[in-house]
Each structure stands twice: as structure tokens, then as C-alpha cells.
Design a protein around this motif. Sequence first.
Motif, PDB file in Angstrom:
ATOM      1  N   SER A   1     -52.161 -58.096 -22.690  1.00 44.14           N
ATOM      2  CA  SER A   1     -53.574 -58.214 -22.333  1.00 44.14           C
ATOM      3  C   SER A   1     -53.981 -57.059 -21.441  1.00 44.14           C
ATOM      4  N   ASP A   2     -55.275 -56.987 -21.147  1.00 44.23           N
ATOM      5  CA  ASP A   2     -55.783 -55.955 -20.258  1.00 44.23           C
ATOM      6  C   ASP A   2     -55.376 -56.204 -18.811  1.00 44.23           C
ATOM      7  N   LYS A   3     -54.771 -57.355 -18.527  1.00 46.19           N
ATOM      8  CA  LYS A   3     -54.299 -57.669 -17.178  1.00 46.19           C
ATOM      9  C   LYS A   3     -53.009 -56.917 -16.859  1.00 46.19           C
ATOM     10  N   GLY A   4     -52.475 -56.158 -17.809  1.00 49.52           N
ATOM     11  CA  GLY A   4     -51.265 -55.409 -17.564  1.00 49.52           C
ATOM     12  C   GLY A   4     -49.999 -56.214 -17.759  1.00 49.52           C
ATOM     13  N   ILE A   5     -50.055 -57.249 -18.557  1.00 47.47           N
ATOM     14  CA  ILE A   5     -48.892 -58.085 -18.811  1.00 47.47           C
ATOM     15  C   ILE A   5     -48.084 -57.437 -19.933  1.00 47.47           C
ATOM     16  N   TYR A   6     -46.832 -57.171 -19.643  1.00 42.25           N
ATOM     17  CA  TYR A   6     -45.964 -56.553 -20.654  1.00 42.25           C
ATOM     18  C   TYR A   6     -44.798 -57.480 -20.965  1.00 42.25           C
ATOM     19  N   ILE A   7     -44.421 -57.515 -22.222  1.00 43.79           N
ATOM     20  CA  ILE A   7     -43.200 -58.221 -22.587  1.00 43.79           C
ATOM     21  C   ILE A   7     -42.299 -57.223 -23.300  1.00 43.79           C
ATOM     22  N   ASP A   8     -41.045 -57.237 -22.944  1.00 39.62           N
ATOM     23  CA  ASP A   8     -40.095 -56.319 -23.545  1.00 39.62           C
ATOM     24  C   ASP A   8     -39.283 -57.042 -24.616  1.00 39.62           C
ATOM     25  N   GLY A   9     -38.301 -56.366 -25.157  1.00 42.01           N
ATOM     26  CA  GLY A   9     -37.475 -56.926 -26.223  1.00 42.01           C
ATOM     27  C   GLY A   9     -36.732 -58.191 -25.806  1.00 42.01           C
TER      28      GLY A   9
ATOM     29  N   GLN B   1     -36.025 -66.353 -14.303  1.00 42.24           N
ATOM     30  CA  GLN B   1     -36.956 -65.422 -13.656  1.00 42.24           C
ATOM     31  C   GLN B   1     -37.983 -64.897 -14.654  1.00 42.24           C
ATOM     32  N   ARG B   2     -37.531 -64.544 -15.831  1.00 41.74           N
ATOM     33  CA  ARG B   2     -38.443 -64.020 -16.852  1.00 41.74           C
ATOM     34  C   ARG B   2     -39.430 -65.103 -17.305  1.00 41.74           C
ATOM     35  N   LEU B   3     -38.941 -66.329 -17.460  1.00 35.55           N
ATOM     36  CA  LEU B   3     -39.834 -67.421 -17.859  1.00 35.55           C
ATOM     37  C   LEU B   3     -40.892 -67.689 -16.788  1.00 35.55           C
ATOM     38  N   LYS B   4     -40.479 -67.642 -15.516  1.00 34.20           N
ATOM     39  CA  LYS B   4     -41.442 -67.824 -14.408  1.00 34.20           C
ATOM     40  C   LYS B   4     -42.514 -66.735 -14.464  1.00 34.20           C
TER      41      LYS B   4
END
Length: 156
Positions: A4-12, A45-48
Motif C-alpha cells: 500500500s501507499d503506507k509503505g507496507i512491504y512484504i518480502d519472500g 514477529q513477522r505476523l505481529k
Amino acid sequence: MKVSDKGIYIDGIDKKILRALMEDARTPILEIARQVGISGAAIHQRLKKLEKSGLLSGSKFIINPKVLGYTTMAFVGVYLDKAVSNPEAVKQLQRVPEVIECHYTTGEWSIFIKILSKDNEHLMHLLNTQIQGIKGVSRTETFISLQQQINRQIKI
């Protein structure tokens, strides 16, 4: 991947975690950790982080309505006599437990709803006594689903 434009990134790694949980939300965290190759604490941690970002909005069990006798699914376009009737109509639709989705739409209908009923007779009763009885509803247009062909979430 930018979400999103909020800067949320998800990696592999995030994608692998999400895919595993989308497949089966009851998969143990330690099993996912073994598959992904990181610790269970890192998965937590990633889920949080993903929950805090708003990407994840909980988990739930999915009830099979057919087991409860609800074998007819229908989609109903609801025509309202005035746009000001929308909020009150939605309040009334919320009181009908068989209405499982309700959407404001563009096009001819004011509201589009998804209904689960036990059979066609039950559906007709719901339409005639509960849906069309709502103040502001001028008429409805009903489509009965013969069989659901696709049921999925957005691909990660």
C-alpha cells in the motif's frame, strides 16, 4: 512487494508465511518455521508486523452451510425508492441472519446482498416477508447460484 501507499512491504519470507496460513490457518507456527527456515519467534514477529500494518485481520473457522441445511445461495439486487433509504435498509438487512453479505453498488441496484437459505421455498419466504417488507425497498432481482466454481482470496 509494496502492499500500500503506507509503505507496507512484504518480502519472500512473509509471502511464504502468508501462503501457509491462507492454506490452513491452524498450521502450527513451528511447522511454518521449519518450512521457511527461520525461528518460531521470527514468524511471530513477522505476523505481529503484518497484523499491525492492517494486512491481516484475524483468523476464523469457516462453517460449511450445507451441513446445517443451507443448500441455496442467492444474490439479490435490491432497488430502493430513495437513496436516503440506504442506511435504514442496511440496518434492517442486518437483522436477517440469512443475509451474509451486503454491498452498496453502482448501476441499477442500490444494494446487492448474498443470502443463504435452506431451499427455494425458504428463499421465497425471506424475499417476500423480510427483504421486500423493508421500508424503502421497491423491488428485488434474484439470482440463484447453481454451483460456486471459484472461492479464493487474493493471491500473495
